[in-house]
Design an enzyme around this catalytic site. Structure first.
Site, PDB file in Angstrom:
ATOM      1  N   GLY A  10      46.648  -5.096  41.841  1.00 47.35           N
ATOM      2  CA  GLY A  10      47.761  -5.360  40.927  1.00 47.35           C
ATOM      3  C   GLY A  10      48.530  -4.114  40.539  1.00 47.35           C
ATOM      4  N   ALA A  11      48.793  -3.242  41.515  1.00 44.73           N
ATOM      5  CA  ALA A  11      49.410  -1.955  41.214  1.00 44.73           C
ATOM      6  C   ALA A  11      50.900  -1.906  41.535  1.00 44.73           C
ATOM      7  CB  ALA A  11      48.695  -0.839  41.966  1.00 44.73           C
ATOM      8  N   ARG A  13      53.347  -2.866  39.645  1.00 46.13           N
ATOM      9  CA  ARG A  13      54.178  -2.572  38.475  1.00 46.13           C
ATOM     10  C   ARG A  13      53.279  -2.423  37.248  1.00 46.13           C
ATOM     11  NH1 ARG A  13      56.794  -8.652  37.579  1.00 46.13           N
ATOM     12  NH2 ARG A  13      54.804  -9.725  37.228  1.00 46.13           N
ATOM     13  N   ASN A  63      42.535  -4.532  38.221  1.00 41.55           N
ATOM     14  CA  ASN A  63      43.650  -4.637  37.288  1.00 41.55           C
ATOM     15  C   ASN A  63      44.415  -5.953  37.406  1.00 41.55           C
ATOM     16  OD1 ASN A  63      45.941  -3.498  35.517  1.00 41.55           O
ATOM     17  ND2 ASN A  63      46.993  -3.920  37.442  1.00 41.55           N
ATOM     18  N   SER A 115      41.352  -7.562  28.087  1.00 46.64           N
ATOM     19  CA  SER A 115      42.487  -7.846  27.210  1.00 46.64           C
ATOM     20  C   SER A 115      42.000  -7.942  25.766  1.00 46.64           C
ATOM     21  CB  SER A 115      43.149  -9.175  27.606  1.00 46.64           C
ATOM     22  OG  SER A 115      44.058  -9.625  26.608  1.00 46.64           O
ATOM     23  N   TYR A 128      42.851 -17.997  29.877  1.00 48.07           N
ATOM     24  CA  TYR A 128      42.978 -16.547  30.051  1.00 48.07           C
ATOM     25  C   TYR A 128      41.926 -15.802  29.234  1.00 48.07           C
ATOM     26  CZ  TYR A 128      45.125 -11.897  29.882  1.00 48.07           C
ATOM     27  OH  TYR A 128      45.373 -10.545  29.962  1.00 48.07           O
ATOM     28  N   ALA A 129      41.794 -16.148  27.956  1.00 45.05           N
ATOM     29  CA  ALA A 129      40.824 -15.469  27.094  1.00 45.05           C
ATOM     30  C   ALA A 129      39.401 -15.676  27.598  1.00 45.05           C
ATOM     31  CB  ALA A 129      40.956 -15.977  25.660  1.00 45.05           C
ATOM     32  N   LYS A 132      38.806 -13.276  30.484  1.00 45.43           N
ATOM     33  CA  LYS A 132      38.707 -11.878  30.066  1.00 45.43           C
ATOM     34  C   LYS A 132      37.403 -11.621  29.302  1.00 45.43           C
ATOM     35  CE  LYS A 132      42.406 -10.332  31.973  1.00 45.43           C
ATOM     36  NZ  LYS A 132      42.306  -9.384  33.109  1.00 45.43           N
TER      37      LYS A 132
END
Length: 222
Positions: A10-11, A13, A63, A115, A128-129, A132
């Protein structure tokens, strides 16, 4: 980091790009596969990519992540499967493939990007939570397994970060309110997150492992 090879997902941006640029500046050889080169939605693609790597990986930064917004009563099966795959299953498969080599060479650094929503709650972050929080647990479990082999594993939990995506998804008024909610009074810059990742992935970090570090300007301390 001279002479070390780092794989960063995921690099393209944002935080990932800042990490990659900083690593290059510190002398690392940096591998930043595109989605076409490494499809994190495909287990077969992940396994093939790792088998075909031509150099040993010393540093892994997980990432890449996705965040489709939905509550507990509104997420789709497609979003559930994709988020679990990209945010949790893919890092686990990369770790499974790459840690044996790190352990054999008795050196490795792994940083998983978590996160703040793994530690505090916000509506529409249900899936999502969960992923993470899983990253945090994975970080702890792995750190215990590989510490005696010279491999250190940590997670970074960024707060609100001043990225292109953040500015695209929020109005200036919303960004102002977010900044006011953070004790230091502003969003983080991607380079600030990258600096913490760089420390954890360098030889300067010789003892810190198994930790999830919240880099959030004090947001989760309130």
């Amino acid at each position: 980091m001279n002479g070390r090879t780092a794989l960063i997902t995921g690099a393209a941006r944002g935080i990932g790009r800042a990490i990659a640029d900083l690593f290059v500046g510190k002398g690392a050889r940096v591998i930043t596969p595109t989605r076409q080169e490494l499809d994190l939605l495909s287990n077969d693609d992940i396994d093939c990519y790792c088998r075909d790597l031509s150099v040993p990986i010393d540093i892994l930064v997980n990432n890449a992540g996705i965040n489709p917004l939905a509550g507990a009563d509104g997420f789709s099966d497609i979003d559930l499967e994709a988020t679990l795959q990209v945010n949790l299953a893919a890092p686990m498969r990369l770790i499974r493939a790459l840690t044996p080599g790190m352990c054999a060479r008795r050196y490795g650094r792994i940083v998983n990007i978590s996160s703040i929503w793994s530690g505090v709650a916000k509506p529409k972050r249900f899936v999502y939570a969960t992923t993470k929080a899983g990253i945090n647990g994975m970080t702890r479990a792995l750190s215990v397994e590989v510490a005696s082999s010279g491999v250190l594993v940590n997670a970074i939990a960024p707060g609100f970060v001043n990225t292109e995506l953040t500015r695209r998804n929020n109005s200036e008024e919303t960004l102002k309110k977010i900044a006011e909610s953070i004790p230091v009074g502003r969003l983080a810059e991607p380079q600030e997150i990258a600096e913490m990742v760089a420390f954890l992935c360098s030889v300067r970090n010789s003892y810190l492992t198994g930790q999830t570090i919240f880099v959030d300007g004090g947001f989760t301390c309130q």
